[in-house]
Design an enzyme around this catalytic site. Structure first.
Site, mmCIF file in Angstrom:
data_model
loop_
_atom_site.group_PDB
_atom_site.id
_atom_site.type_symbol
_atom_site.label_atom_id
_atom_site.label_comp_id
_atom_site.label_asym_id
_atom_site.label_seq_id
_atom_site.Cartn_x
_atom_site.Cartn_y
_atom_site.Cartn_z
ATOM 1 N N HIS A 158 0.627 -1.255 0.023
ATOM 2 C CA HIS A 158 -0.035 -0.080 0.077
ATOM 3 C C HIS A 158 0.842 1.258 -0.085
ATOM 4 O O HIS A 158 0.219 2.366 0.070
ATOM 5 C CB HIS A 158 -0.854 0.071 1.357
ATOM 6 N N LYS A 186 -8.146 13.778 4.978
ATOM 7 C CA LYS A 186 -7.576 12.570 5.026
ATOM 8 C C LYS A 186 -6.370 12.582 5.993
ATOM 9 O O LYS A 186 -6.414 13.705 6.634
ATOM 10 C CB LYS A 186 -6.597 12.105 3.600
ATOM 11 N N ARG A 187 -5.713 11.579 6.189
ATOM 12 C CA ARG A 187 -4.773 11.613 7.081
ATOM 13 C C ARG A 187 -3.697 12.750 6.828
ATOM 14 O O ARG A 187 -3.545 13.228 5.839
ATOM 15 C CB ARG A 187 -3.679 10.318 7.401
ATOM 16 N N LYS A 234 0.955 14.242 1.623
ATOM 17 C CA LYS A 234 -0.463 14.736 1.050
ATOM 18 C C LYS A 234 -0.798 16.126 1.001
ATOM 19 O O LYS A 234 -1.620 16.482 0.428
ATOM 20 C CB LYS A 234 -1.613 14.035 2.014
ATOM 21 N N THR A 241 -8.564 6.756 -1.811
ATOM 22 C CA THR A 241 -9.995 6.159 -2.052
ATOM 23 C C THR A 241 -10.871 7.357 -1.809
ATOM 24 O O THR A 241 -11.895 7.367 -2.215
ATOM 25 C CB THR A 241 -10.099 4.981 -1.157
ATOM 26 N N LYS A 254 -14.685 8.315 -3.676
ATOM 27 C CA LYS A 254 -15.653 8.768 -2.877
ATOM 28 C C LYS A 254 -16.340 10.004 -3.285
ATOM 29 O O LYS A 254 -17.313 10.285 -3.637
ATOM 30 C CB LYS A 254 -15.529 8.814 -1.365
HETATM 31 C C1 H2P Z 1 -2.964 3.807 2.182
HETATM 32 C C2 H2P Z 1 -2.158 4.505 1.133
HETATM 33 C C3 H2P Z 1 -3.325 5.031 -0.138
HETATM 34 C C4 H2P Z 1 -4.117 3.900 -0.429
HETATM 35 C C5 H2P Z 1 -4.522 3.113 0.771
HETATM 36 C C6 H2P Z 1 -5.533 1.871 0.527
HETATM 37 C C7 H2P Z 1 -1.719 3.282 3.032
HETATM 38 O O1 H2P Z 1 -3.709 4.873 2.885
HETATM 39 O O2 H2P Z 1 -1.638 5.819 1.519
HETATM 40 O O3 H2P Z 1 -2.830 5.940 -1.079
HETATM 41 O O4 H2P Z 1 -5.394 4.345 -1.259
HETATM 42 O O5 H2P Z 1 -3.547 2.847 1.660
HETATM 43 O O6 H2P Z 1 -4.933 1.044 -0.452
HETATM 44 P P1 H2P Z 1 -3.890 6.051 3.816
HETATM 45 O O7 H2P Z 1 -2.499 6.594 3.432
HETATM 46 O O8 H2P Z 1 -5.078 6.646 3.560
HETATM 47 O O9 H2P Z 1 -3.600 5.628 5.105
#
Ligand code: H2P
Length: 832
Positions: free
Chosen positions: A367, A558-559, A564, A666, A670
């Site tokens: 991820h 988002k976080r 970001k 994601t 949304k």
């Molecule tokens: C993470 C990634 C996102 C990805 C999500 C799900 C770790 O989420 O950074 O780009 O869409 O996994 O695959 P997040 O940063 O929102 O905690």
């Protein structure tokens, strides 16, 4: 199903208004123990949840029974995070009884929306990774896939965020405080999980060398099951979460001595294992506890999976035909060594066979490419906490490197990069490499991310196993994120194209032709306005700030993380603020900047950015000279429930990460599905969103991933030059550095300014600033033309069908898991 149940006159299953009402009144008295006079809102929530739960239990058991009867291949989704949110609205909608429930409550003089408000969020995740797992559960059940979620039942979810003087302060999130009506405790489902101790070598019955793990500490993992209702209520799957239990409640020796505290101390310490979810990037303090959490839930899950398998099989040859195990990131990657241990040490399978079985069973999703997020456990810690696993990892590594040696002839760098052990500095176990090696498929979460995986972190592995890496672009469930969260728009869509889109989101493309229909546009705007009013009321309640409903709602949720780039957004806000002040006679498009998101408690820079946003908001929101044309709000305690209010109300969706750094995103999906236009970089799934919605209907700006890479590699980038050549950026930064927003502490933001200048601006905020401002200007200009804006918004909604997590999950099912839909048999309903 309604008529069949009614004919059997089984009250508990009745889905009509009268039956629901009777159950509510009965549950309130006999299970919650209150009468209507004394019941609180929370009592009513528990009552309704329990009554709704009754209505899904039969189908839940039917589903499980069918899987057993058919010995279906199951998929097990192992995830340290499930960011679920509330379940009542979701269960009602997926069972199709929202209206009946509303009416039944109405007859008792209650409002369903109030009752829903009493449910706390299950916040067992940090952000996108955990929410993706929750969307996948919904999609697996809705697609009738035999899917199980496995994770930890954290007593405390992600912390509650409050702002005190503009600073983030964390409070414990006590979601279980008043009990959880959705879960079924299974005190009989207990597995021992060991830590520490040592490994003993011995000769087995045929004289072969074998190992056993002795003198270890033991913890018990106890299961809690939550039903996962698929859309239509036909398939109801299971989410099994583990809670830690001490093996003996009291140490009687201590107890008899009167040392009561000491006796319970050990129990408390042991049970800390499932106490709290670690926030991202904050694992420093509790590293060992985090490793233990990972092993704890993985080991319990694997023991459970093998137990289920052994009910039908007497050897392990067909395990890969009956079980697919998906590793959600590297958090459960220790499972690869654990399955080897269970097969070899406990079940006497030979090493080579066990390895073939393991690799054919596991697959792994990556991820993130951020180096700090790639887990690497110190060898010394691993040796101490999981001594037998460390041995197994060494052995896997030795065999692998031996095999690769021939092909890596002369390239020692390559071998050391492939190694499961990072030999530089204090030696570490690379969990990403272990996950890769122990899986038959490894996937990224957007096309760009998968490509970058091949070129960067897993380049050497990709050369070694060119078939292994594949892409599965993320998705979101249309049930929660449109059907439930955005009722005005959902009703409008259904009125035009029927309700097939809820189950098959590709049908939403039929809306595209309505983009030119003036009446439809008007109705689309009306739905958006309704959502904006709801959000405006929420903002007023949460922050005390009044915002104009007809302003452009510009949303970044988002976080909080430097990559970001919330910082880029707030700098543009300052620049816009200056322009508005300089040109008071211009008729500005009113803008409301809406931020929300948590920062990991130990991530100081992210917390400083929160404080900056709050400080800037304070100045801007109180400045009469901008005539309410600009408002800035940072909503506290962002969670799934807040997202359900924010997403439907957004006009503009901020997806502005430094290109190459956001794996997918994601929230971008949304927001676009709910008719927001994206302003974004060509990063993560933004690239694919552009392909689907069309480049005329999205605002793309900034450096590409390749340009970012080149710029960083060239070493020639000097942020000071960029700042000097951009007066509006310079002015914004000067205001920050001279304390315009922090008169009480003018130097407060020195670390931010430092990072943007001498620090080299790693996230290229200054490099993208000018292009970003132009894109913002284009968005504001377009917003003046409400017809044109709405047309594009409709085209966004209409073209997001591909981003359903149903599509994603079916790709996993066919291309990675080889798992197929199984239709549950419902005997009780078919007999008359
Ligand atoms: C993470 C990634 C996102 C990805 C999500 C799900 C770790 O989420 O950074 O780009 O869409 O996994 O695959 P997040 O940063 O929102 O905690």
């Amino acid at each position: 199903m309604d008529a069949r149940y009614k004919s059997r006159e089984i009250e508990r299953r009745s889905l009509d208004v009268d039956g629901l009402k009777r159950s509510f009144l009965e549950w309130l008295v006999y299970s919650v123990g209150k009468d209507a006079r004394a019941a609180t809102r929370r009592d009513w929530f528990h009552t309704v949840a329990l009554a709704v739960r009754d209505r899904l239990v039969d189908r839940w058991m039917d589903t499980t029974r069918t899987y057993y009867q058919q010995d279906a291949k199951r998929v097990y989704y192992l995830s340290l995070e499930f960011l679920i949110g509330r379940l009542l609205t979701n269960s009602l909608a997926n069972l199709g009884i929202t209206d009946q429930c509303r009416q039944a409550l109405d007859r008792i003089g209650l409002n369903l929306d109030d009752v829903v408000e009493a449910e706390p969020d299950a916040a067992l995740g940090n952000g996108g990774l955990g929410r993706l797992a929750a969307c996948f559960l919904d999609s697996m059940a809705s697609e009738a896939l035999p899917g199980y979620g496995y994770g930890i039942r954290y007593e405390f979810g992600l912390f509650e965020q409050r702002f005190e003087h503009g600073w983030q302060v964390e409070y414990p999130e006590q979601w279980l405080q008043f009990g959880n009506p959705w879960e079924f405790p299974r005190p009989e489902v207990l597995y021992p999980v060991q830590f520490y101790g040592r490994v003993e070598e011995f000769r087995d019955s045929v004289g072969e060398r074998a190992y056993r793990w002795v003198d270890a500490e033991r913890v018990l993992a106890m299961a809690y099951d939550t039903p996962v209702v698929g859309y239509g209520g036909d398939t109801i799957n299971t989410l099994r979460l583990w809670s830690a239990r001490a093996t003996r409640d009291f140490n009687f020796g201590h107890f008899n001595d009167g040392a009561y505290m000491k006796a319970v101390e050990q129990k408390v310490l042991t049970e800390n294992l499932s106490r709290v979810l670690y926030p991202n990037d904050a694992t420093e303090g509790g590293k060992e506890l985090r490793l233990k959490q990972e092993y704890f839930f993985t080991s319990a899950s694997l023991q459970d999976i093998l137990r289920r398998y052994l009910q039908h099989h007497s050897n392990f040859d067909s395990l890969p035909d009956k079980a697919a195990i998906q590793l959600n990131d590297t958090h459960p990657a220790i499972g690869i060594a654990e399955l080897m241990r269970l097969l070899v040490d406990q079940h006497g399978v030979t090493w080579d066979k066990a390895w073939d079985i393991t690799r054919a069973t596991f697959s792994y999703t990556n991820h993130t490419l951020l180096p700090e997020a790639l887990e690497a456990w110190p060898v010394r810690m691993m040796e101490r906490v999981l001594p037998r696993h460390m041995q197994i990892i060494y052995e896997i590594n030795a065999k692998f490197l031996n095999r690769s040696k021939a092909r890596a002839a002369g390239d020692n760098g390559r071998l050391s990069r492939l190694s499961l052990i990072d030999e530089r500095g204090d030696r570490r176990v690379r969990m990403g490499n272990l996950a890769f090696l122990g899986s038959h498929k490894v996937n990224g979460v957007s096309a760009l991310h998968t490509e970058l995986m091949k070129q960067t972190v897993f380049a050497d592995f990709h050369a070694e196993f060119p078939e292994r890496i594949n892409n599965k672009t993320n998705g979101i469930t249309p049930r929660r994120w449109l059907h439930q969260a955005n009722q005005p728009l959902a009703a409008l869509i259904t009125s035009r194209i029927g309700n097939g889109w809820i189950k098959d989101l590709s049908q939403i493309s039929a809306l595209a032709e309505k983009a030119d229909d003036l009446v439809f546009r008007e109705e689309f705007r009306r739905a958006k306005r309704k959502n904006k009013k709801r959000l405006a009321a929420y903002i007023a309640r949460q922050t005390g700030v009044d915002v104009q409903v007809d302003s452009l709602f510009d949303v970044q949720v988002k976080r909080m993380h430097e990559y970001k780039r919330q910082l880029l957004n707030i700098l543009q806000a300052i620049a816009l603020y200056n322009e508005m002040r300089d040109n008071p006679t211009v008729s500005w498009v009113p803008v409301t900047k809406i931020f929300a998101g948590k920062a990991a408690p130990s991530y100081h820079m992210a917390k400083l950015i929160i404080k900056l946003i709050n400080d800037v908001a304070k100045v801007v929101n109180h400045d009469p000279s901008v005539h309410d044309n600009l408002k800035i709000v940072l909503l506290p305690n962002y969670n799934v429930t807040a997202a359900e209010i924010i997403m439907p109300a957004a006009d503009l969706s901020e997806q502005i990460s430094t290109a190459g750094m956001e794996a997918s995103g994601t929230g971008n999906m949304k927001l676009a599905l709910n008719g927001a236009l994206t302003i974004g970089t060509l990063d993560g799934a933004n690239v694919e969103i552009r392909e689907h919605v069309g480049e005329d209907n999205i605002f793309i700006f900034g450096l590409t991933a390749e340009e970012v890479n080149d710029l960083r590699a060239s070493g020639g980038f000097n942020p000071r030059d960029v700042i000097a050549s951009n007066p509006s950026l310079k002015r914004a930064l000067d205001m920050i550095s001279t304390g315009v927003f922090s008169p009480d502490d003018p130097h407060r933001y020195h670390p931010i300014l430092q990072a943007l200048t001498d620090g080299g601006d790693h996230f290229l905020v200054t490099a993208d600033f000018s292009d970003y401002c132009q894109a913002q200007q284009a968005a504001m200009d377009l917003y003046r033309d409400q017809e044109e804006w709405t047309r594009k918004a409709i085209l966004n909604t209409a073209n997001m069908g591909w981003f359903s997590s149903d599509r994603t999950i079916m790709e996993y099912a066919t291309e990675i898991w080889d798992v197929h839909p199984v239709k549950p048999e419902h005997p009780a309903e078919t007999e008359t």
